[in-house]
Design a protein around this motif. Sequence first.
Motif, PDB file in Angstrom:
ATOM      1  N   VAL A  14     -11.122  -0.355  -1.378  1.00  0.00           N
ATOM      2  CA  VAL A  14     -11.844  -1.309  -2.326  1.00  0.00           C
ATOM      3  C   VAL A  14     -10.525  -0.799  -3.071  1.00  0.00           C
ATOM      4  O   VAL A  14     -10.469  -1.396  -4.289  1.00  0.00           O
ATOM      5  N   GLU A  15     -11.730   0.681  -4.151  1.00  0.00           N
ATOM      6  CA  GLU A  15     -11.646   1.607  -4.977  1.00  0.00           C
ATOM      7  C   GLU A  15     -10.391   1.441  -5.121  1.00  0.00           C
ATOM      8  O   GLU A  15      -9.397   1.758  -6.312  1.00  0.00           O
ATOM      9  N   GLU A  16      -8.937   1.061  -4.742  1.00  0.00           N
ATOM     10  CA  GLU A  16      -8.087   1.734  -4.930  1.00  0.00           C
ATOM     11  C   GLU A  16      -6.637   0.226  -4.862  1.00  0.00           C
ATOM     12  O   GLU A  16      -5.818   0.344  -4.450  1.00  0.00           O
ATOM     13  N   LEU A  17      -7.251  -0.561  -4.928  1.00  0.00           N
ATOM     14  CA  LEU A  17      -6.615  -2.051  -4.506  1.00  0.00           C
ATOM     15  C   LEU A  17      -6.004  -1.974  -5.874  1.00  0.00           C
ATOM     16  O   LEU A  17      -6.362  -1.799  -7.253  1.00  0.00           O
ATOM     17  N   ASP A  18      -4.811  -2.637  -6.467  1.00  0.00           N
ATOM     18  CA  ASP A  18      -3.947  -2.505  -7.215  1.00  0.00           C
ATOM     19  C   ASP A  18      -3.965  -1.267  -7.781  1.00  0.00           C
ATOM     20  O   ASP A  18      -3.280  -1.498  -8.629  1.00  0.00           O
ATOM     21  N   LYS A  19      -4.160  -0.291  -7.379  1.00  0.00           N
ATOM     22  CA  LYS A  19      -4.051   1.165  -7.932  1.00  0.00           C
ATOM     23  C   LYS A  19      -2.363   1.428  -7.396  1.00  0.00           C
ATOM     24  O   LYS A  19      -2.013   1.255  -5.602  1.00  0.00           O
ATOM     25  N   LYS A  20      -1.109   2.446  -8.398  1.00  0.00           N
ATOM     26  CA  LYS A  20      -0.147   3.144  -7.311  1.00  0.00           C
ATOM     27  C   LYS A  20      -0.954   4.716  -6.541  1.00  0.00           C
ATOM     28  O   LYS A  20      -1.011   5.260  -7.173  1.00  0.00           O
ATOM     29  N   LEU A  21      -0.303   4.080  -5.106  1.00  0.00           N
ATOM     30  CA  LEU A  21      -0.506   5.005  -4.472  1.00  0.00           C
ATOM     31  C   LEU A  21       0.336   5.677  -3.451  1.00  0.00           C
ATOM     32  O   LEU A  21       1.771   4.999  -2.924  1.00  0.00           O
ATOM     33  N   LEU A  22       0.632   7.547  -3.578  1.00  0.00           N
ATOM     34  CA  LEU A  22       1.436   8.254  -2.160  1.00  0.00           C
ATOM     35  C   LEU A  22       0.606   8.012  -0.704  1.00  0.00           C
ATOM     36  O   LEU A  22      -0.932   8.189  -0.518  1.00  0.00           O
ATOM     37  N   VAL A  23       1.654   7.450   0.021  1.00  0.00           N
ATOM     38  CA  VAL A  23       1.258   7.299   1.894  1.00  0.00           C
ATOM     39  C   VAL A  23       1.887   8.183   2.250  1.00  0.00           C
ATOM     40  O   VAL A  23       2.706   8.253   2.389  1.00  0.00           O
ATOM     41  N   VAL A  24       1.240   9.367   3.196  1.00  0.00           N
ATOM     42  CA  VAL A  24       1.995  10.365   3.618  1.00  0.00           C
ATOM     43  C   VAL A  24       1.807   9.964   5.197  1.00  0.00           C
ATOM     44  O   VAL A  24       0.129   9.806   5.708  1.00  0.00           O
ATOM     45  N   LEU A  25       2.735   9.128   6.175  1.00  0.00           N
ATOM     46  CA  LEU A  25       2.675   8.758   7.236  1.00  0.00           C
ATOM     47  C   LEU A  25       3.240   9.960   8.535  1.00  0.00           C
ATOM     48  O   LEU A  25       2.948  11.455   7.817  1.00  0.00           O
ATOM     49  N   ARG A  26       2.507   9.346   9.406  1.00  0.00           N
ATOM     50  CA  ARG A  26       3.147  10.931  10.729  1.00  0.00           C
ATOM     51  C   ARG A  26       4.328  11.735  10.886  1.00  0.00           C
ATOM     52  O   ARG A  26       4.121  12.788  11.343  1.00  0.00           O
ATOM     53  N   ASP A  27       5.443  10.749  10.691  1.00  0.00           N
ATOM     54  CA  ASP A  27       6.477  11.483  10.260  1.00  0.00           C
ATOM     55  C   ASP A  27       6.971  12.498   9.322  1.00  0.00           C
ATOM     56  O   ASP A  27       8.001  12.144   9.193  1.00  0.00           O
ATOM     57  N   GLY A  28       6.143  12.143   8.698  1.00  0.00           N
ATOM     58  CA  GLY A  28       6.594  13.123   7.037  1.00  0.00           C
ATOM     59  C   GLY A  28       7.078  12.513   6.104  1.00  0.00           C
ATOM     60  O   GLY A  28       7.109  12.697   4.975  1.00  0.00           O
TER      61      GLY A  28
END
Length: 124
Positions: A14-28
């Motif tokens: 909830v704290e991260e809503l509307d923020k720019k995020l970096l998401v690293v996935l299992r495939d790299g």
Amino acid sequence: MADTWQLSAVASLVEELDKKLLVVLRDGSKILGTLRSFDQFANIVLESAVERIIVGASYSDIPLGLYIVRGENVVLMGEVDEARETEGLTAVDNDEIKRAREAEKAAEKLKGEMLKRMDFLDME
């Protein structure tokens, strides 16, 4: 007890809503985008998402648009400091970064083949 941990971990999104995020996935792969929604399974919806490909000191962003990520594929997720996100990197076009990535993969494959051939040597 495990259900309480899972609920609190997902609820912390909830704290991260509307923020720019970096998401690293299992495939790299590395996906950047604005977090718009999530559910109890940590499935997330990113708006204006791009896949950032980094090879050496070069990078390129491939536009993905609205992107849905299944929670089980997320390895790492965090807020992006937009002032520092490309520090030390040089932007290049998508075709150039794809060629660089293919060259990097070919070099890694060659290195692996050479190490297999040299396996009989005792390097200690």
